[in-house]
Design a protein around this motif. Structure first.
Motif, mmCIF file in Angstrom:
data_model
loop_
_atom_site.group_PDB
_atom_site.id
_atom_site.type_symbol
_atom_site.label_atom_id
_atom_site.label_comp_id
_atom_site.label_asym_id
_atom_site.label_seq_id
_atom_site.Cartn_x
_atom_site.Cartn_y
_atom_site.Cartn_z
ATOM 1 N N SER A 31 0.836 -1.210 0.000
ATOM 2 C CA SER A 31 0.000 0.000 0.000
ATOM 3 C C SER A 31 0.864 1.250 0.000
ATOM 4 N N TYR A 34 2.438 1.745 -3.420
ATOM 5 C CA TYR A 34 1.488 2.325 -4.363
ATOM 6 C C TYR A 34 1.301 3.820 -4.123
ATOM 7 N N ILE A 35 1.170 4.208 -2.860
ATOM 8 C CA ILE A 35 0.971 5.627 -2.537
ATOM 9 C C ILE A 35 2.197 6.444 -2.928
ATOM 10 N N SER A 36 3.386 5.911 -2.672
ATOM 11 C CA SER A 36 4.593 6.677 -2.985
ATOM 12 C C SER A 36 4.841 6.740 -4.489
ATOM 13 N N GLN A 37 4.370 5.773 -5.249
ATOM 14 C CA GLN A 37 4.579 5.772 -6.693
ATOM 15 C C GLN A 37 3.566 6.619 -7.453
ATOM 16 N N THR A 38 2.447 6.956 -6.838
ATOM 17 C CA THR A 38 1.426 7.710 -7.557
ATOM 18 C C THR A 38 1.837 9.152 -7.806
ATOM 19 N N LYS A 39 2.600 9.751 -6.907
ATOM 20 C CA LYS A 39 2.996 11.142 -7.120
ATOM 21 C C LYS A 39 4.498 11.302 -7.303
ATOM 22 N N THR A 41 6.902 13.189 -6.295
ATOM 23 C CA THR A 41 7.437 14.512 -6.631
ATOM 24 C C THR A 41 8.264 15.090 -5.484
ATOM 25 N N ASP A 45 8.547 11.300 -0.704
ATOM 26 C CA ASP A 45 8.011 10.130 -1.400
ATOM 27 C C ASP A 45 9.094 9.082 -1.628
#
Length: 78
Positions: A31, A34-39, A41, A45
């Motif tokens: 989880s 996934y959260i760190s790969q979505t943005k 920037t 992250d």
């Protein structure tokens, strides 16, 4: 009179706790990945990605350790 082999209950509970920790890490690590790969920037992250990968490695370690402990509680002599 022969003594029958029995499961060592304290060791079994310890193994089940390790498997529970593994289960928690199995859901937390991916989880966070996934959260760190979505943005990806901010520098935070990247740090979160490294922590998430470490949690995934911990899940694998706890899983193997838990299975080993459970097997010891059932089959170890002495």
């Amino acid at each position: 009179m022969t003594k029958t082999k029995r499961t060592h209950k304290e060791t079994l509970v310890k193994g089940l706790k390790q498997m529970g920790g593994s289960l928690i890490c199995m859901f937390t690590g991916p989880s966070l990945i996934y959260i760190s790969q979505t943005k990806l920037t901010a520098p935070i992250d990247t740090i979160m990605l490294v922590i998430a990968i470490a949690i995934c490695c911990l899940a694998v370690y706890l899983g193997f350790r838990g299975i080993h402990t459970i097997m010891d509680s059932m089959f170890k002599k002495g």
